[in-house]
Design a protein around this motif. Structure first.
Motif, PDB file in Angstrom:
ATOM      1  N   TRP A 298      65.518 -17.456  -8.873  1.00  0.00           N
ATOM      2  CA  TRP A 298      66.277 -18.677  -8.628  1.00  0.00           C
ATOM      3  C   TRP A 298      67.733 -18.351  -8.305  1.00  0.00           C
ATOM      4  O   TRP A 298      68.329 -18.950  -7.409  1.00  0.00           O
ATOM      5  CB  TRP A 298      66.186 -19.623  -9.810  1.00  0.00           C
ATOM      6  CG  TRP A 298      66.560 -21.037  -9.459  1.00  0.00           C
ATOM      7  CD1 TRP A 298      67.079 -21.478  -8.274  1.00  0.00           C
ATOM      8  CD2 TRP A 298      66.427 -22.182 -10.287  1.00  0.00           C
ATOM      9  NE1 TRP A 298      67.281 -22.844  -8.322  1.00  0.00           N
ATOM     10  CE2 TRP A 298      66.887 -23.299  -9.540  1.00  0.00           C
ATOM     11  CE3 TRP A 298      65.950 -22.383 -11.575  1.00  0.00           C
ATOM     12  CZ2 TRP A 298      66.897 -24.592 -10.073  1.00  0.00           C
ATOM     13  CZ3 TRP A 298      65.953 -23.674 -12.091  1.00  0.00           C
ATOM     14  CH2 TRP A 298      66.425 -24.759 -11.349  1.00  0.00           C
ATOM     15  N   ALA A 299      68.283 -17.370  -9.012  1.00  0.00           N
ATOM     16  CA  ALA A 299      69.657 -16.967  -8.706  1.00  0.00           C
ATOM     17  C   ALA A 299      69.764 -16.481  -7.264  1.00  0.00           C
ATOM     18  O   ALA A 299      70.753 -16.755  -6.573  1.00  0.00           O
ATOM     19  CB  ALA A 299      70.116 -15.890  -9.672  1.00  0.00           C
TER      20      ALA A 299
ATOM     21  N   ILE B  45      69.676 -19.563  -5.005  1.00  0.00           N
ATOM     22  CA  ILE B  45      70.960 -20.270  -5.062  1.00  0.00           C
ATOM     23  C   ILE B  45      72.024 -19.510  -4.288  1.00  0.00           C
ATOM     24  O   ILE B  45      72.854 -20.105  -3.587  1.00  0.00           O
ATOM     25  CB  ILE B  45      71.387 -20.469  -6.533  1.00  0.00           C
ATOM     26  CG1 ILE B  45      70.417 -21.421  -7.241  1.00  0.00           C
ATOM     27  CG2 ILE B  45      72.818 -21.008  -6.620  1.00  0.00           C
ATOM     28  CD1 ILE B  45      70.618 -21.507  -8.743  1.00  0.00           C
ATOM     29  N   GLY B  46      71.972 -18.181  -4.398  1.00  0.00           N
ATOM     30  CA  GLY B  46      72.950 -17.362  -3.683  1.00  0.00           C
ATOM     31  C   GLY B  46      72.891 -17.542  -2.178  1.00  0.00           C
ATOM     32  O   GLY B  46      73.902 -17.351  -1.493  1.00  0.00           O
TER      33      GLY B  46
ATOM     34  N   VAL C 163      75.886 -19.905  -7.784  1.00  0.00           N
ATOM     35  CA  VAL C 163      75.595 -19.337  -9.103  1.00  0.00           C
ATOM     36  C   VAL C 163      76.901 -19.223  -9.886  1.00  0.00           C
ATOM     37  O   VAL C 163      77.881 -18.669  -9.400  1.00  0.00           O
ATOM     38  CB  VAL C 163      74.933 -17.948  -8.971  1.00  0.00           C
ATOM     39  CG1 VAL C 163      74.748 -17.310 -10.343  1.00  0.00           C
ATOM     40  CG2 VAL C 163      73.589 -18.063  -8.256  1.00  0.00           C
TER      41      VAL C 163
ATOM     42  N   PRO D  26      75.583 -14.410 -12.865  1.00  0.00           N
ATOM     43  CA  PRO D  26      74.209 -13.891 -12.802  1.00  0.00           C
ATOM     44  C   PRO D  26      73.512 -14.014 -14.146  1.00  0.00           C
ATOM     45  O   PRO D  26      74.127 -13.785 -15.195  1.00  0.00           O
ATOM     46  CB  PRO D  26      74.404 -12.418 -12.406  1.00  0.00           C
ATOM     47  CG  PRO D  26      75.743 -12.376 -11.747  1.00  0.00           C
ATOM     48  CD  PRO D  26      76.576 -13.399 -12.452  1.00  0.00           C
TER      49      PRO D  26
ATOM     50  N   VAL E 246      69.687 -19.832 -16.219  1.00  0.00           N
ATOM     51  CA  VAL E 246      70.401 -19.837 -14.942  1.00  0.00           C
ATOM     52  C   VAL E 246      71.511 -20.882 -15.005  1.00  0.00           C
ATOM     53  O   VAL E 246      71.268 -22.042 -15.351  1.00  0.00           O
ATOM     54  CB  VAL E 246      69.451 -20.152 -13.770  1.00  0.00           C
ATOM     55  CG1 VAL E 246      70.198 -20.080 -12.441  1.00  0.00           C
ATOM     56  CG2 VAL E 246      68.278 -19.183 -13.760  1.00  0.00           C
ATOM     57  N   SER E 247      72.736 -20.481 -14.667  1.00  0.00           N
ATOM     58  CA  SER E 247      73.879 -21.402 -14.623  1.00  0.00           C
ATOM     59  C   SER E 247      74.352 -21.494 -13.177  1.00  0.00           C
ATOM     60  O   SER E 247      74.531 -20.480 -12.504  1.00  0.00           O
ATOM     61  CB  SER E 247      74.994 -20.912 -15.545  1.00  0.00           C
ATOM     62  OG  SER E 247      75.338 -19.566 -15.268  1.00  0.00           O
ATOM     63  N   TYR E 248      74.561 -22.709 -12.698  1.00  0.00           N
ATOM     64  CA  TYR E 248      74.868 -22.919 -11.284  1.00  0.00           C
ATOM     65  C   TYR E 248      75.582 -24.258 -11.134  1.00  0.00           C
ATOM     66  O   TYR E 248      75.657 -25.051 -12.083  1.00  0.00           O
ATOM     67  CB  TYR E 248      73.584 -22.875 -10.450  1.00  0.00           C
ATOM     68  CG  TYR E 248      72.495 -23.811 -10.943  1.00  0.00           C
ATOM     69  CD1 TYR E 248      72.186 -24.970 -10.240  1.00  0.00           C
ATOM     70  CD2 TYR E 248      71.764 -23.530 -12.101  1.00  0.00           C
ATOM     71  CE1 TYR E 248      71.182 -25.831 -10.674  1.00  0.00           C
ATOM     72  CE2 TYR E 248      70.772 -24.392 -12.550  1.00  0.00           C
ATOM     73  CZ  TYR E 248      70.483 -25.531 -11.840  1.00  0.00           C
ATOM     74  OH  TYR E 248      69.498 -26.389 -12.287  1.00  0.00           O
TER      75      TYR E 248
ATOM     76  N   HIS F  15      64.185 -25.482  -6.953  1.00  0.00           N
ATOM     77  CA  HIS F  15      65.388 -25.205  -6.167  1.00  0.00           C
ATOM     78  C   HIS F  15      65.512 -26.186  -4.998  1.00  0.00           C
ATOM     79  O   HIS F  15      66.595 -26.739  -4.748  1.00  0.00           O
ATOM     80  CB  HIS F  15      65.347 -23.772  -5.638  1.00  0.00           C
ATOM     81  CG  HIS F  15      66.475 -23.481  -4.694  1.00  0.00           C
ATOM     82  ND1 HIS F  15      67.758 -23.283  -5.118  1.00  0.00           N
ATOM     83  CD2 HIS F  15      66.506 -23.371  -3.334  1.00  0.00           C
ATOM     84  CE1 HIS F  15      68.543 -23.062  -4.081  1.00  0.00           C
ATOM     85  NE2 HIS F  15      67.799 -23.113  -2.989  1.00  0.00           N
TER      86      HIS F  15
END
Length: 479
Positions: free
Chosen positions: A359-360, A363-364, A371, A374, A380-382, A458
């Protein structure tokens, strides 16, 4: 679903098989009870079946007022139902209702508790140990900090500024000063700041966290232990959330860094919550001490307990008194079918770790999301790609609320995390901090099924984040 393949599945897909297992549990425990002879139940406890069915139907209706913690589209807080083995173990023992405080209150489940605690100690590599289960990670941390106070009287407790708030609260309860230590840009305790603090001589214990509940950040335990030993300071590891990642701490592509988790063996105490990644129902925590002689700090007596055996009674090494023996039975049965090995419970953790990494990456490469930092475990923080913190806060609130308002078959659930503009800047995000604090998004991917649902999650969250007409968020309450 094919019910003849000999598999007990987790979640609703396995409920038919679980119902049969639970029926077996009632029958088998009832057969044991019948060995003591029948008796007539007192009529004061009789309940008309129709009234019972009506009350139960109302209970089930009221339980619908819950979020679907079981579903992969629930990627909010660190919540999920227990494994069917834990349900069967808990129910089986609950019918008897043993109390693991003293051996005469639950000899079988006390033995099981000692076995599972030994398994946890072996997982952490503790050469010897003293420990027991608790009703929560909060109580487990309280016990560790209690022993820290007894061994280092008059000294303060240092912990990461991002550590769980339980350390400040329990320190206050114990009458001990708690000192937050600044974090690095990765959300981990800063050893340089810690050493400056240790030089003052006011610290008696340092708390290292392997998996903060906000970001899943893993403190550098090895460095912390080395510093603490240099200054004669005790080390406690709060592994309540991340402790079971020790099973996949192998530096592999879908594992986690091994060094911090190996270093837990050198700490003085460690806490872990089987009711998180250990697949147990609430509440089941555990505290372990490397030095069994700390039992002296629990010394007490009772005129009506501890008389049935010369063996150690768990209540003699616990601040809690009555504790559910059913919790020990649930963990014992689960560990028999999913042992604490990389191929056992470790295989349940790896998909969540892969999901966070995947998922990171998505998102990237996204235009709608960024993000925050990482993922170090499975959190996951975003945040929505916006120029100002107020817009990030507003859109994050929209994603949270709009996702929950969807119809059940399309609803998705995330959580938020409060940050400052400085928090964003330290991680390289150029955002105008036009408000003091704002919400970003946070998702916990602790269910193995999350891995296959990440692309859909996502896609939908990016779609919700792309909206331009978002109503202002409700004012944040003053703190």
């Amino acid at each position: 679903m094919n019910r003849d393949d000999g598999v007990l599945r987790a979640g609703p897909a396995g409920f038919a098989e679980l119902a049969a297992v639970l029926a077996d549990a009632v029958r088998d425990v009832g057969a044991w009870m019948s060995e003591y002879g029948g008796y007539d139940p007192h009529p004061s406890q009789d309940v008309p079946l129709e009234r019972f069915r009506e009350a139960t139907a109302e209970l089930h209706r009221r339980l619908r007022d819950n979020y679907p913690f079981f579903h992969p589209r629930y990627a909010g807080q660190m919540l999920k139902p227990p494994h069917p083995a834990a349900v069967a173990g808990y129910l089986s023992a609950m019918l008897i209702n043993p109390n693991n405080h003293a051996l005469d209150g639950g000899p079988a489940t006390a033995a099981m508790e000692k076995e599972v605690v030994a398994d946890l100690a072996a997982m952490f590599g503790l050469p010897q140990h003293l420990g027991h289960l608790t009703s929560s990670g909060t109580i487990a941390n309280l016990e560790a900090l209690f022993v820290a106070r007894q061994t280092h009287p008059g000294k303060a407790i240092a912990h990461s500024a991002d550590a769980h708030y339980t350390h400040g609260r329990m320190s206050h309860l114990l009458g001990v000063e708690a000192v937050p230590v600044a974090t690095t840009a990765a959300g981990t305790l800063d050893p340089n700041v810690l050493e400056d603090l240790l030089r003052t001589g006011r610290i008696g214990t340092v708390v290292a966290t392997t998996g903060t509940t906000g970001l899943g950040a893993v403190d550098p335990v090895g460095e912390i232990v080395a510093l603490a030993r240099r200054y004669g300071v005790r080390v406690h590891v709060d592994a309540a959330y991340g402790g079971f990642f020790r099973l996949i701490a192998d530096d592999s592509a879908d594992g986690v860094r091994s060094a911090p988790f190996r270093a837990i063996a050198d700490a003085d105490s460690v806490v872990i919550d089987p009711h998180k990644h250990g697949l147990q129902p609430y509440g089941c925590g555990a505290v372990l001490f490397r030095d069994p002689s700390v039992a002296r700090h629990y010394l007490h007596d009772s005129p009506y307990t501890y008389f049935t055996s010369d063996e150690l009674h768990l209540g003699e090494i616990s601040l809690e008194c009555s504790r559910a023996g059913a919790a020990a039975a649930a963990l014992w049965l689960t560990s028999r079918v999913l042992p604490l090995t990389p191929d056992g419970l470790g295989a349940v953790l790896r998909p969540g770790r892969r999901a966070a990494l995947a998922w990171a990456d998505l998102i990237g490469g996204s235009a709608e999301l960024a993000v925050f930092q990482p993922p170090q475990l499975d959190i996951v923080s975003y945040f929505p790609a916006r120029d100002t913190l107020s817009e990030i806060d507003r859109v994050s609130a929209h994603v949270l609320e709009a996702g929950m308002r969807r119809s059940p078959e399309e609803a998705l659930f995330v959580a938020t995390y409060t940050v400052t503009g400085a928090d964003l800047a330290r991680r390289g995000h150029a955002v105008h901090d036009d408000i003091p604090r704002g919400r970003i998004l946070r998702s916990v991917l602790m269910k193995p099924e999350s891995e296959s649902h990440v692309p859909g999650l996502h896609r939908e969250i990016a779609r919700l984040s792309a909206v331009t007409d978002v109503r202002p968020a409700a004012p944040r309450p003053a703190r």
